[in-house]
Design a protein around this motif. Sequence first.
Motif, short mmCIF file in Angstrom:
data_model
loop_
_atom_site.label_atom_id
_atom_site.label_comp_id
_atom_site.label_asym_id
_atom_site.label_seq_id
_atom_site.Cartn_x
_atom_site.Cartn_y
_atom_site.Cartn_z
N ASP A 1 0.83 -1.21 0.00
CA ASP A 1 0.00 0.00 0.00
C ASP A 1 0.87 1.26 0.00
OD1 ASP A 1 -2.44 -1.27 -0.12
OD2 ASP A 1 -2.69 -1.39 2.05
N LEU A 2 1.93 1.24 0.81
CA LEU A 2 2.85 2.38 0.84
C LEU A 2 3.52 2.57 -0.52
CD1 LEU A 2 4.60 1.83 4.31
CD2 LEU A 2 3.03 3.68 3.71
N GLN A 3 3.84 1.47 -1.17
CA GLN A 3 4.53 1.55 -2.45
C GLN A 3 3.64 2.09 -3.56
OE1 GLN A 3 6.00 -2.52 -2.52
NE2 GLN A 3 8.07 -1.83 -2.02
N PHE A 4 2.36 1.78 -3.51
CA PHE A 4 1.44 2.36 -4.49
C PHE A 4 1.43 3.88 -4.38
CE2 PHE A 4 -0.55 -1.78 -5.45
CZ PHE A 4 -0.84 -1.60 -6.81
N SER A 5 1.42 4.38 -3.14
CA SER A 5 1.43 5.83 -2.93
C SER A 5 2.74 6.45 -3.42
CB SER A 5 1.22 6.15 -1.44
OG SER A 5 -0.03 5.68 -0.99
N ALA A 6 3.86 5.77 -3.11
CA ALA A 6 5.17 6.27 -3.54
C ALA A 6 5.30 6.25 -5.05
CB ALA A 6 6.28 5.44 -2.89
N LEU A 7 4.76 5.22 -5.68
CA LEU A 7 4.83 5.12 -7.14
C LEU A 7 3.94 6.16 -7.82
CD1 LEU A 7 4.79 1.23 -7.58
CD2 LEU A 7 6.70 2.77 -8.08
N GLN A 8 2.81 6.44 -7.21
CA GLN A 8 1.92 7.47 -7.76
C GLN A 8 2.65 8.82 -7.81
OE1 GLN A 8 -1.85 7.87 -5.74
NE2 GLN A 8 -2.27 9.86 -6.67
N LYS A 9 3.40 9.11 -6.76
CA LYS A 9 4.17 10.35 -6.72
C LYS A 9 5.32 10.32 -7.73
CE LYS A 9 6.73 13.35 -3.52
NZ LYS A 9 7.19 13.51 -2.10
N PRO B 1 -1.76 12.51 -10.92
CA PRO B 1 -2.51 13.44 -10.06
C PRO B 1 -3.06 12.77 -8.81
CG PRO B 1 -3.08 13.79 -12.36
CD PRO B 1 -2.20 12.57 -12.32
N HIS B 2 -2.87 13.45 -7.67
CA HIS B 2 -3.25 12.88 -6.37
C HIS B 2 -4.72 12.53 -6.30
CE1 HIS B 2 -3.11 12.08 -2.09
NE2 HIS B 2 -4.08 12.97 -1.89
N LYS B 3 -5.56 13.35 -6.94
CA LYS B 3 -7.00 13.15 -6.84
C LYS B 3 -7.55 12.27 -7.96
CE LYS B 3 -7.87 17.50 -4.43
NZ LYS B 3 -8.62 18.78 -4.43
N ALA B 4 -6.66 11.72 -8.74
CA ALA B 4 -7.14 10.87 -9.83
C ALA B 4 -7.91 9.67 -9.28
CB ALA B 4 -5.97 10.38 -10.68
N SER B 5 -9.12 9.50 -9.75
CA SER B 5 -9.98 8.42 -9.21
C SER B 5 -9.43 7.04 -9.56
CB SER B 5 -11.40 8.57 -9.76
OG SER B 5 -11.39 8.52 -11.18
N GLU B 6 -8.65 6.97 -10.62
CA GLU B 6 -8.10 5.68 -11.03
C GLU B 6 -6.58 5.67 -10.88
OE1 GLU B 6 -9.48 4.95 -14.96
OE2 GLU B 6 -11.52 4.50 -14.34
N ALA B 7 -6.07 6.35 -9.86
CA ALA B 7 -4.62 6.49 -9.68
C ALA B 7 -3.93 5.13 -9.57
CB ALA B 7 -4.31 7.35 -8.46
N ARG B 8 -4.48 4.23 -8.75
CA ARG B 8 -3.85 2.92 -8.56
C ARG B 8 -3.85 2.11 -9.86
NH1 ARG B 8 -3.28 1.01 -2.91
NH2 ARG B 8 -3.44 -1.13 -3.67
N LEU B 9 -4.91 2.27 -10.64
CA LEU B 9 -4.97 1.58 -11.93
C LEU B 9 -3.90 2.13 -12.87
CD1 LEU B 9 -6.27 -0.40 -13.91
CD2 LEU B 9 -7.94 1.39 -14.48
N MET B 10 -3.73 3.43 -12.89
CA MET B 10 -2.73 4.05 -13.77
C MET B 10 -1.32 3.65 -13.33
SD MET B 10 -4.49 7.82 -14.09
CE MET B 10 -3.18 8.53 -15.10
N VAL B 11 -1.08 3.60 -12.02
CA VAL B 11 0.21 3.14 -11.49
C VAL B 11 0.46 1.70 -11.93
CG1 VAL B 11 1.44 2.48 -9.38
CG2 VAL B 11 0.31 4.71 -9.52
N SER B 12 -0.57 0.87 -11.80
CA SER B 12 -0.43 -0.55 -12.14
C SER B 12 -0.09 -0.74 -13.60
CB SER B 12 -1.73 -1.30 -11.80
OG SER B 12 -2.02 -1.20 -10.42
N LYS B 13 -0.80 -0.02 -14.48
CA LYS B 13 -0.56 -0.15 -15.92
C LYS B 13 0.88 0.20 -16.27
CE LYS B 13 -5.28 0.76 -17.65
NZ LYS B 13 -5.40 -0.34 -18.64
N LYS B 14 1.39 1.31 -15.72
CA LYS B 14 2.76 1.74 -16.03
C LYS B 14 3.78 0.77 -15.46
CE LYS B 14 2.16 6.69 -16.80
NZ LYS B 14 2.73 8.03 -16.55
N LEU B 15 3.54 0.31 -14.24
CA LEU B 15 4.47 -0.62 -13.60
C LEU B 15 4.56 -1.92 -14.38
CD1 LEU B 15 6.33 -1.11 -11.12
CD2 LEU B 15 4.34 -2.11 -9.97
N LEU B 16 3.41 -2.44 -14.82
CA LEU B 16 3.39 -3.69 -15.57
C LEU B 16 4.08 -3.54 -16.92
CD1 LEU B 16 -0.23 -4.98 -14.81
CD2 LEU B 16 1.92 -5.79 -13.84
#
Length: 377
Positions: free
Chosen positions: A326-334, A339-354
């Motif tokens: 959970d901490l890493q998702f936040s760090a990766l988003q940054k 954008p912090h308020k992006a409703s699909e931030a975790r999804l966008m992080v996941s797509k780029k990481l994969l």
Amino acid sequence: MSGLKELLKKGLGLGDMAFNAGGGAISWFPGHMAAATRAIRHRLKLSDLVIEVRDARIPLSSANADLQPHLSAKRRVVALNKKDLANPNIMHKWTHYFETCKQDCIPINAHSKSSVNKLLELVEFKLKEVICREPTLLVMVVGVPNVGKSALINSIHQIAKSRFPAQEKMKRAAVGPLPGVTQDIAGFKIAHKPSIYVLDSPGVLVPSISDIETGLKLALAGSVKDSVVGEERIAQYLLAVLNTRGTPLHWKHLNNRRIDGIKYEAEENHEYSLKNLKPKRRNPPNRSDLVYVEDLVMGVQHALYSTVTEFNGNVEDESDLESLIDLQFSALQKAMKIPHKASEARLMVSKKLLTLFRTGKLGPFILDDVPDVKPVS
């Protein structure tokens, strides 16, 4: 890796995706796969040799278990494709494992002519005893989705055209990043005297996967469509693997200057898409694009390295590992400047990481463990 094992027992939230011991019909096995499996079994009976293409990052998990009894009864060469994405420090252990099992195996890169030539040399050697008595030989290429069968077929075509320029024009196999692009079986002539035909086939999975981790490895490698499992769940698994292996700690030694936070000046409003990292794109990245990707990779590595070194928990503990992820998702988003308020931030992080993982930007990996084998006496 007990923390990872416990997470897998829980299914990382995947229990409803049929990665369970009960198995059963699941959505990634459409009608064309069932029909293709029947066609493959029929054509296997006619084939003189089989090239079974597997993903070098998952040499065991990328095997179609349902076809193994049929394949083991044939002359077979296991081609571990995408060797450029696999850890070279471990690859020799896998080739030794297959040798111990008395199975011909060769790591390849389907986009490399020299690599494919070595595979063809092995195939011709294996067919040598048949060539003298058969005027026509059939070689069948099989494998699960997205292991690179079509890319291999296209490379074989290029080699065949250079060997036999007068040969009729051959149709290129369809290549795409999504599983299931090739949906029928086609034959292509690659040699004269004797005539050797290569039969391509669609990628087929087993109707159900009983082992959660095998299913997740297939999803991470791209053999199961992301929409079936969900990018966030696949990314969770990837982070769990990286953390339990201590991979982020090794990144400290890759480039101390960058990992310690000293970065090149980043370009603003960069429009480069990570989709362009896919192999054989028409417009390869230019220097500016490469700097952007390098900055992104270093940002990801720094974020994961920092979270691991600052984490006081135990990655072998299930709940601690979940907290770290959970901490890493936040760090990766940054790090990815999502954008912090992006409703699909975790999804966008996941797509780029994969995408970074699948294109080898996070380094070479082999996800399967080499089985213990008894030495041959």
